[in-house]
Design an enzyme around this catalytic site. Structure first.
Site, short mmCIF file in Angstrom:
data_model
loop_
_atom_site.label_atom_id
_atom_site.label_comp_id
_atom_site.label_asym_id
_atom_site.label_seq_id
_atom_site.Cartn_x
_atom_site.Cartn_y
_atom_site.Cartn_z
CD1 TRP A 32 -2.69 1.60 0.50
CD2 TRP A 32 -1.94 1.94 2.59
NE1 TRP A 32 -3.38 2.67 1.04
CE2 TRP A 32 -2.94 2.90 2.31
CE3 TRP A 32 -1.34 1.95 3.85
CZ2 TRP A 32 -3.34 3.86 3.24
CZ3 TRP A 32 -1.74 2.90 4.78
CH2 TRP A 32 -2.73 3.85 4.47
CG ASP A 61 -1.65 -2.17 7.57
OD1 ASP A 61 -2.75 -2.09 8.14
OD2 ASP A 61 -1.33 -1.43 6.61
CE LYS A 99 -9.86 -0.67 4.60
NZ LYS A 99 -9.02 0.54 4.68
N1 PLA Z 1 -3.41 -0.34 5.48
C1 PLA Z 1 -3.74 -0.86 4.29
C2 PLA Z 1 -3.04 -2.07 3.82
C3 PLA Z 1 -4.76 -0.26 3.53
O1 PLA Z 1 -5.07 -0.79 2.36
C4 PLA Z 1 -5.40 0.88 4.02
C5 PLA Z 1 -6.48 1.57 3.22
C6 PLA Z 1 -5.01 1.36 5.28
C7 PLA Z 1 -4.01 0.72 5.99
C8 PLA Z 1 -5.59 2.57 5.92
O2 PLA Z 1 -6.92 2.62 6.03
P1 PLA Z 1 -7.63 3.59 7.06
O3 PLA Z 1 -6.65 4.60 7.51
O4 PLA Z 1 -8.74 4.19 6.28
O5 PLA Z 1 -8.09 2.70 8.14
N2 PLA Z 1 -6.37 1.51 1.82
C9 PLA Z 1 -7.43 2.01 0.95
C10 PLA Z 1 -7.72 3.49 1.18
C11 PLA Z 1 -8.70 1.25 1.19
C12 PLA Z 1 -6.55 4.41 1.15
O6 PLA Z 1 -5.66 4.30 0.31
O7 PLA Z 1 -6.52 5.27 2.05
C13 PLA Z 1 -6.99 1.78 -0.50
O8 PLA Z 1 -7.77 2.07 -1.40
O9 PLA Z 1 -5.89 1.23 -0.70
#
Ligand code: PLA
Length: 525
Positions: A225, A307, A343
């Site tokens: 991510w 994570d 989520k």
């Molecule tokens: N860790 C991972 C692996 C994630 O994919 C995401 C969210 C988070 C942490 C953080 O989410 P939060 O702070 O909202 O709890 N990833 C999303 C959204 C769903 C984003 O990028 O913020 C994504 O589309 O990858």
């Protein structure tokens, strides 16, 4: 294997997003990009990756870590920019030097989507669950909990303590570790409420930078991510990658991962996605997790940082999705866990999550908690009440908890059914290529293997919005939009097939190098 410092600034994917037709073009001047360094007073901040000679460009970077890095390498340029600050420009603003930043590679997709007037547009960028009707979902249990909260006149809007709602923290630790967790019974777990997953990761990063007795280096999977590549360097923890995804098999590069962990310095931190790896949808098998655990705990002394953003979304079961985390905590070792309720409870905008630090003794735990408070207090003082109150109500009420599990399973099942529908639709269209990975990958996302050119084409011609690394959010699809997506993929693949063939030919020659490239590079040459 060489460790090389990477200049994130040389090819910012955010900037490449701007170069596409998705967003308005902006002018970037290299020299003035380094003008401001808000966190540069921290020493030893930089982004490093092991790259085996292949240049590494995180797909999801804005200029921030690069700025910090350039601060150390390009002081001459910085001085040049500083000079321009003192003279200012004809606008007379002391901020005239501030450059237009690129949109976020994930959240910026929604910005571009919102600007598209086409009624046919589909947003498969951000990982947000949608119903079959394409609407955001508020879970029934969440509505019920909110009604209880509103009706309860004994509740107030006072500040919470620095670490949040105590019952929320306890229940969150139980959710991820199991209510029978020995570590909880031994009082070795400190849990603090966080601003969703991101805030919890950031507090964990800041705490590690200040207090970790081991190596202040975190290894994150390649790819990962994109925000991981910003959170940790900005926290003051050097960030490197380990091999994770094999583009050839579209599966886990287990051997590469193990080799990289073996080569990490003792005491380094290892970021692991607890389940439903983002963006690849590829998780280790239970046997592979055990191999990873043995390297981390037995062959080396590494610190796992989990994570957990998708508990319940991968398999539909909260316990199954916490399995890997529990193996690492039940072996008695130390660990960090960042949890998100965005989520699995659909509480995206409520920003509710938790950071748990599992240490070796109850007294250490008490001292760690006291220091976590010192990290949090100057950052945001104390966390917000509403989202954590909802979670506490649901997790502490047996009926609501059971109802939540059913709703969670329904969401996971709908995502799985989208995988089948998309796979069948591509088969029906005889779309060239092997699309089995759509069925095999786990969680919210499919890492399609489509390259940047194809993604841009799909956005331009078919109004399909997705990240440039070829990731699609299956949770944003519905039976209505599957045919549109399948048509778009089909025509992108057919239109760019000669390009794909060239890519495959080249990729077989350089596959060993590719194993170490980051999110976008192997699909986006
Ligand atoms: N860790 C991972 C692996 C994630 O994919 C995401 C969210 C988070 C942490 C953080 O989410 P939060 O702070 O909202 O709890 N990833 C999303 C959204 C769903 C984003 O990028 O913020 C994504 O589309 O990858």
């Amino acid at each position: 294997m060489s460790i090389s410092t990477v200049a994130l600034s040389t090819k910012l994917s955010g900037a490449s997003l701007l170069e596409t037709s998705l967003l308005p073009k902006q002018n970037f001047s290299r020299s003035s990009r380094v003008a401001s360094f808000p966190a540069a007073s921290r020493p030893n901040v930089g982004v490093q990756v092991r790259n085996n000679g292949v240049s590494f460009t995180p797909a999801q970077s804005d200029s921030s870590p690069g700025k910090l890095h350039r601060r150390t390498r390009m002081s001459a340029v910085a001085k040049e920019s500083d000079a321009s600050v003192s003279t200012t420009t004809d606008s007379g603003s002391s901020f005239a030097h501030v450059q237009q930043a690129p949109e976020d590679p994930i959240l910026g997709i929604t910005v571009a989507y919102n600007k598209d007037p086409s009624p046919a547009k589909v947003n498969l960028g951000v990982g947000a669950y949608r119903t079959e009707e394409g609407k955001p979902l508020v879970l029934n249990v969440v509505r019920k909990a909110e009604q209880q909260i509103v009706a309860d006149k004994s509740r107030n809007k006072e500040y919470l303590g620095i670490t949040g709602i105590p019952s929320f923290n306890k229940l969150s630790a139980q959710l991820i570790l199991g209510s029978d967790s020995p570590a909880i019974a031994e009082k070795r777990v400190v849990t603090v409420q966080g601003l969703s997953g991101t805030g919890s990761l950031r507090v964990g990063g800041e705490f590690l930078a200040r207090h970790y007795g081991g190596q202040k280096i975190i290894y994150v999977p390649s790819p990962t991510w994109g925000n991981h590549l910003k959170i940790f360097p900005l926290s003051g923890v050097e960030t490197r990658t380990y091999r994770y995804f094999d583009p050839k098999t579209k599966g886990l590069d287990y051997e590469g991962m193990i080799e990289d962990l073996r080569n990490a310095p003792n005491g380094a931190v290892v970021l692991l996605h607890a389940c439903a790896h983002n963006p690849t949808g590829v998780d280790p098998s239970q046997e592979q997790w055990e191999g990873i655990r043995r390297v981390i705990r037995e062959e080396k002394q590494l610190l796992p940082f989990f994570d957990s953003a998708y508990q319940g979304f991968a398999s539909g079961s909260l316990d199954t999705d916490a399995w890997a985390v529990r193996q690492f905590v039940n072996d008695g070792g130390e660990a960090f866990i960042a949890q998100s309720y965005a989520k699995n409870m659909g509480l995206y905008g409520e920003r509710v999550g938790a950071l748990s630090v599992i240490v070796k003794g109850a007294e250490v735990a008490t001292r760690v908690e006291s220091q976590l408070k010192l990290v949090i207090r100057p950052m945001y003082s104390n966390p917000p009440t509403h989202g954590a109150a909802i979670v506490s109500v649901i997790l502490s009420d047996k009926d609501l908890f059971e109802e939540w599990k059913v709703e969670l399973k329904d969401m996971a099942d709908r995502i799985i059914s989208m995988r089948h529908q998309l796979f069948d639709a591509l088969k029906e269209r005889k779309t060239p290529g092997n699309w089995e990975h759509i069925l095999n990958q786990i969680g919210m996302f499919t890492f399609t293997g489509l390259n940047k050119q194809q993604v841009e084409y799909m956005t331009r011609e078919h109004h399909i919005y997705m990240t440039l690394d070829g990731r699609i959010s299956m949770a944003g699809l519905s039976s209505r939009t599957v045919p549109q997506l399948a048509d778009a993929i089909h025509s992108a693949v057919v239109n760019f097939s000669s390009y794909m063939l060239k890519w495959f030919a080249r990729s077989s020659k350089i596959e060993s190098k590719l194993a170490n490239t980051e999110n976008e590079s192997h699909y986006q040459r």
